[in-house]
Scaffold this motif. Structure first.
Motif, short mmCIF file in Angstrom:
data_model
loop_
_atom_site.label_atom_id
_atom_site.label_comp_id
_atom_site.label_asym_id
_atom_site.label_seq_id
_atom_site.Cartn_x
_atom_site.Cartn_y
_atom_site.Cartn_z
N TYR A 265 -7.92 -3.72 1.02
CA TYR A 265 -8.58 -3.43 -0.25
C TYR A 265 -9.68 -4.45 -0.51
O TYR A 265 -9.53 -5.63 -0.19
CB TYR A 265 -7.58 -3.54 -1.42
CG TYR A 265 -6.30 -2.79 -1.23
CD1 TYR A 265 -6.15 -1.48 -1.68
CD2 TYR A 265 -5.19 -3.40 -0.60
CE1 TYR A 265 -4.95 -0.79 -1.51
CE2 TYR A 265 -4.00 -2.72 -0.44
CZ TYR A 265 -3.88 -1.42 -0.89
OH TYR A 265 -2.69 -0.75 -0.73
N VAL A 272 -13.00 -0.31 -6.70
CA VAL A 272 -12.09 -0.75 -5.65
C VAL A 272 -12.25 0.17 -4.45
O VAL A 272 -12.29 1.40 -4.59
CB VAL A 272 -10.62 -0.72 -6.14
CG1 VAL A 272 -9.66 -0.97 -4.97
CG2 VAL A 272 -10.40 -1.76 -7.23
N TYR A 273 -12.37 -0.42 -3.26
CA TYR A 273 -12.45 0.34 -2.01
C TYR A 273 -11.17 0.07 -1.22
O TYR A 273 -10.65 -1.05 -1.20
CB TYR A 273 -13.66 -0.10 -1.18
CG TYR A 273 -14.98 0.12 -1.86
CD1 TYR A 273 -15.68 1.32 -1.68
CD2 TYR A 273 -15.54 -0.85 -2.68
CE1 TYR A 273 -16.91 1.53 -2.31
CE2 TYR A 273 -16.76 -0.64 -3.32
CZ TYR A 273 -17.44 0.54 -3.12
OH TYR A 273 -18.64 0.75 -3.74
N TYR A 274 -10.66 1.11 -0.55
CA TYR A 274 -9.48 0.91 0.28
C TYR A 274 -9.67 1.61 1.62
O TYR A 274 -10.44 2.55 1.76
CB TYR A 274 -8.20 1.38 -0.42
CG TYR A 274 -8.10 2.87 -0.66
CD1 TYR A 274 -7.52 3.71 0.30
CD2 TYR A 274 -8.56 3.43 -1.84
CE1 TYR A 274 -7.42 5.08 0.08
CE2 TYR A 274 -8.46 4.80 -2.07
CZ TYR A 274 -7.89 5.61 -1.10
OH TYR A 274 -7.78 6.96 -1.31
N TRP A 282 -14.27 3.73 4.27
CA TRP A 282 -13.68 3.29 3.01
C TRP A 282 -13.66 4.43 2.01
O TRP A 282 -14.53 5.31 2.01
CB TRP A 282 -14.49 2.14 2.43
CG TRP A 282 -14.57 0.93 3.29
CD1 TRP A 282 -15.54 0.64 4.22
CD2 TRP A 282 -13.64 -0.16 3.31
NE1 TRP A 282 -15.26 -0.57 4.82
CE2 TRP A 282 -14.12 -1.09 4.28
CE3 TRP A 282 -12.47 -0.45 2.62
CZ2 TRP A 282 -13.46 -2.28 4.56
CZ3 TRP A 282 -11.81 -1.63 2.89
CH2 TRP A 282 -12.30 -2.53 3.85
N LEU A 302 -2.03 -3.11 -7.65
CA LEU A 302 -3.14 -3.91 -7.19
C LEU A 302 -3.61 -4.72 -8.38
O LEU A 302 -4.05 -4.16 -9.40
CB LEU A 302 -4.27 -3.03 -6.66
CG LEU A 302 -5.42 -3.74 -5.94
CD1 LEU A 302 -4.94 -4.40 -4.64
CD2 LEU A 302 -6.55 -2.75 -5.65
N LYS A 319 -2.33 3.66 -2.11
CA LYS A 319 -3.68 3.99 -2.57
C LYS A 319 -3.81 3.70 -4.06
O LYS A 319 -2.96 4.10 -4.85
CB LYS A 319 -3.97 5.47 -2.30
CG LYS A 319 -3.91 5.85 -0.83
CD LYS A 319 -4.16 7.34 -0.64
CE LYS A 319 -4.09 7.72 0.84
NZ LYS A 319 -4.33 9.17 1.05
N PRO A 320 -4.88 2.99 -4.46
CA PRO A 320 -5.10 2.72 -5.89
C PRO A 320 -5.32 4.02 -6.65
O PRO A 320 -6.07 4.89 -6.20
CB PRO A 320 -6.38 1.86 -5.90
CG PRO A 320 -6.56 1.39 -4.50
CD PRO A 320 -5.92 2.41 -3.61
#
Length: 393
Positions: A265, A272-274, A282, A302, A319-320
């Motif tokens: 992350y 926010v990128y994951y 991403w 997170l 996953k956010p």
């Protein structure tokens, strides 16, 4: 009647805060009277907080740099043997006796601002400022930086100057530089890097070796199109063999002491990128928060260190979600949204936020007289399960 009035006011303020928080549960925005504050051992601007496994005694430590002192703390017992940081025969809910701190000063590489990084060999690297006094107004000005390292395999070792394979680099480093590391729970996956004048160097064995973009070193930003090689400020890894660099220092993974990461992350501005281990790029999740300066992972959340306190967003399958959440026992904290949170660290990402030690550095920008901020609270804060509250470290 007076107690009832204060209680009603507290409920009203907390409800107002919840009403205006749409993406994240605000942690550092509650009533100060709820927690009796400990005296802070670590005060001032925190520049770095890193994990180090000393080669000399094979123990795990936290190393911290703060204006310009370098501190060291043994975390091995708490993390791996179930320690609680609570003094013998004391009530863990009594904030006057619950132990915190336990930091000791250690040798420092310079006399000014110091930033730290560490690698899998137990070597610690520092990028510190060289300053001079500006005679016309009496202020101090940074004129250059120096890069040094400490070999922890020798308990009597001194800080030494790093050597470069690039002969154009001298002992005085350009101000256009930044030092960072993976900072992973698994010591074998810890790697350190420095960026100087748009070039990236890997730090190992007291040497700085130039690296280039490759399948091993991935410099692609969150939009999956723009290379950030010349502006990288953070790095993470799934397994210690492929490295993902970002232009943001807010980057981490869900690696634990016993398993490699499955997710990475990072945050830029309020996004926010994951990236999962098998992903080709991403995925972005927009959060209705202030600008994000730091992030940390727990089992189902997170944590986001922002320019307005500490927020969080839920994780669903890693996953956010961007949905609103509350950090249960952590919600009765003592910091307000007047503070920036530039550093976050969760000791064990596999545990809930109420079941692992968490550290957060707080600072404020501008004049504290115009906000509710105080210099005493610009320090290191911690959450311990045994204490069940955020407090000064």
């Amino acid at each position: 009647m007076k107690k009832l009035s204060k209680s009603i006011i507290s409920v009203f303020i907390f409800s107002a805060i919840s009403l205006f928080t749409s993406c994240n549960g605000v942690v550092f925005d509650t009533i100060r009277e709820e927690v009796k504050l400990s005296d802070a051992q670590i005060q001032g601007t925190i520049h770095s907080l890193i994990r180090v496994t000393d080669s000399f005694d094979s123990k795990e430590y936290l190393y911290l740099s703060a204006n310009p002192v370098v501190w060291k703390k043994d975390i091995d017992n708490a993390v791996k043997n179930g320690g609680t940081y609570v003094a013998d025969e004391t009530d863990p809910t009594d904030y006057t006796t619950s132990e915190h701190g336990h930091w000791s000063t250690t040798s420092r590489p310079g006399n000014n601002y110091v930033r730290l990084a560490a690698n899998h060999n137990g070597e610690i690297y520092s990028l510190s400022s060289i300053v001079k006094e500006v005679t016309d107004d009496g202020e101090m000005e940074e004129i250059s930086r120096e890069l040094k390292y400490l070999d922890t395999s020798d308990k009597d070792a001194l800080w030494q100057t790093v050597t470069f394979d690039d002969e154009s680099i001298t002992s005085e480093i350009s101000l256009a530089s930044s030092i960072f590391c993976t900072n992973t729970p698994k010591y074998e996956n810890r790697y350190a890097f420095v960026r100087i004048d748009g070039k990236i160097y890997k730090l190992e064995g007291g040497k700085a070796t130039l690296i280039e973009e490759s399948s091993e070193y991935n410099f692609t930003s969150g939009d999956n199109s723009t290379s950030i090689y010349s502006s990288a400020r953070g790095v993470s890894t799934f397994d210690g063999s492929t490295f993902y660099f970002t232009e943001s220092a807010a980057i981490t993974s869900n690696e634990s002491y016993n398993s490699d990461a499955t997710m990475i992350y990072y945050a830029s501005s309020t996004t926010v990128y994951y990236r999962a281990a098998g992903d080709s790029g991403w995925t972005a999740v927009s959060c209705d928060s202030s600008a994000i300066r730091s992030i940390a992972v727990t089992k189902d959340k997170l944590l986001l260190g922002t320019t307005s306190g500490l927020d969080n967003t839920a994780l669903n399958g890693g996953k956010p979600t961007g949905s609103a959440t509350t950090i249960s026992a952590n919600a009765t904290s003592t910091l307000s949204s007047s503070y920036t949170v530039p550093i976050l660290l969760t000791i064990d990402p596999t545990k809930l936020d109420t079941a692992t030690d968490i550290y957060a550095a707080s600072n404020f920008e501008g004049n504290p007289s115009s906000t509710s901020a105080t210099r005493k609270n610009a320090s290191l804060w911690s959450y311990y399960p045994a204490r069940s509250k955020w407090n000064r470290e």
